[in-house]
Scaffold this motif. Structure first.
Motif, PDB file in Angstrom:
ATOM      1  N   PHE A 125       0.876  -1.180   0.000  1.00 37.45           N
ATOM      2  CA  PHE A 125       0.000   0.000   0.000  1.00 37.45           C
ATOM      3  C   PHE A 125       0.913   1.229   0.000  1.00 37.45           C
ATOM      4  O   PHE A 125       1.062   1.927   1.000  1.00 37.45           O
ATOM      5  CB  PHE A 125      -0.898  -0.036   1.236  1.00 37.45           C
ATOM      6  N   PRO A 135      -0.958   5.822   0.117  1.00 39.72           N
ATOM      7  CA  PRO A 135      -2.325   5.781   0.670  1.00 39.72           C
ATOM      8  C   PRO A 135      -3.210   6.934   0.227  1.00 39.72           C
ATOM      9  O   PRO A 135      -4.390   6.740  -0.044  1.00 39.72           O
ATOM     10  CB  PRO A 135      -2.082   5.814   2.193  1.00 39.72           C
ATOM     11  N   VAL A 188      -6.524   6.152  -1.934  1.00 36.31           N
ATOM     12  CA  VAL A 188      -7.827   6.466  -1.337  1.00 36.31           C
ATOM     13  C   VAL A 188      -8.566   7.497  -2.190  1.00 36.31           C
ATOM     14  O   VAL A 188      -9.786   7.404  -2.388  1.00 36.31           O
ATOM     15  CB  VAL A 188      -7.641   6.970   0.109  1.00 36.31           C
ATOM     16  N   GLU A 240       4.404  11.268  -2.748  1.00 38.98           N
ATOM     17  CA  GLU A 240       4.247  10.782  -1.372  1.00 38.98           C
ATOM     18  C   GLU A 240       5.533  10.186  -0.841  1.00 38.98           C
ATOM     19  O   GLU A 240       5.824  10.272   0.358  1.00 38.98           O
ATOM     20  CB  GLU A 240       3.120   9.751  -1.318  1.00 38.98           C
ATOM     21  N   SER A 248       2.936  11.319   2.869  1.00 37.62           N
ATOM     22  CA  SER A 248       1.501  11.331   2.589  1.00 37.62           C
ATOM     23  C   SER A 248       0.766  12.484   3.262  1.00 37.62           C
ATOM     24  O   SER A 248      -0.134  13.071   2.645  1.00 37.62           O
ATOM     25  CB  SER A 248       0.883   9.989   3.010  1.00 37.62           C
TER      26      SER A 248
END
Length: 257
Positions: free
Chosen positions: A13, A16, A20, A96, A101
């Motif tokens: 992941f 994020p 998202v 990121e 992030s």
């Protein structure tokens, strides 16, 4: 016996915020397309315009304030959705990894708010879509190479193509240059918001440099601790010599002729 490390492929992941953001955009558009038939995006994910717009900003409505931040999650067609998310999912993980992030999320929030406010003040049409976020990420990726005193031609070409795509969407059949420029006021608003969001690249230090500073600090503390440990070690050696000498004297004292 030592265990052998498995050479399997791991799914990480890695970004994020970008993931998202893409998931919410797809979920909202699918919900709007199949269930609400365009009413969900128009009612909750579209930023209103100025007083001359058919849907103007209502200062007494709390939902209109939320639209200043949520309009970047709305999309009016599959083409806009796929193209926007392709840019975000390609450039977002790089940003990121460099800035972290939380910084990228803060930049998206700031860009959404600025473009929403500019649309309410300057534009007589509504606004929806992730175009300002894409502008911000493209320009922020250029800032990454500007720190190395390089100007990447590829990102400049991507910026020109994205701007041309946005302009043609706003005005597919222009009726003169003035009409073309007036129709593309939302594009200029998105570009202005992206420029303001890319300023984070100048104001915020990269994540790697922040971790390097922490490592340097820990190294100095370790060296201090080592030096602090070494100093008592010298005294311990002296004490051991003294103790050995005293022990020798005791032994000699016991052997009496």
């Amino acid at each position: 016996m030592p265990k052998r490390k498995s050479g399997g492929l791991k799914v990480t992941f890695n970004a994020p915020v970008s993931l998202v953001f893409a998931f919410l955009s797809v979920a909202f558009f699918a919900l709007d397309y199949f269930a609400f038939k365009g009413k969900f995006v128009a009612g909750f994910l579209t930023c209103p315009g100025n007083a001359s717009c058919s849907i103007s900003f209502n200062f007494s409505n709390f939902l209109d304030y939320l639209k200043l931040f949520l309009h970047v999650l709305g999309n009016v067609s599959w083409n806009n959705l796929f193209i926007s998310l392709a840019f975000i999912l390609l450039i977002g993980p790089v940003l990121e990894e460099r800035y972290g992030s939380p910084i990228v999320l803060l930049a998206i929030i700031v860009v959404s708010f600025l473009t929403g406010v500019l649309n309410i003040v300057c534009c007589s049409t509504t606004m929806t879509g992730a175009a300002p976020v894409v502008y911000m990420m493209i320009l922020l990726a250029v800032v990454v190479d500007l720190d190395k005193k390089r100007l990447p031609l590829t990102f400049l070409f991507v910026l020109i193509l994205w701007t041309a795509f946005q302009m043609m969407n706003c005005c597919p059949k222009p009726q003169g240059f003035i009409h073309f420029m007036k129709s593309n006021i939302p594009t200029f608003i998105n570009l202005a918001g992206g420029i303001c969001g890319s300023l984070f690249g100048f104001l915020v230090a990269p994540k790697k440099s922040r971790t390097n500073k922490k490592d340097i600090h820990t190294d100095t503390t370790i060296s201090y601790e080592d030096s602090a440990v070494k100093k008592p070690g010298l005294f311990s050696k002296i004490n051991s010599k003294k103790s050995s000498s005293t022990s020798d004297e005791t032994v000699i004292g016991e052997i009496k002729l």
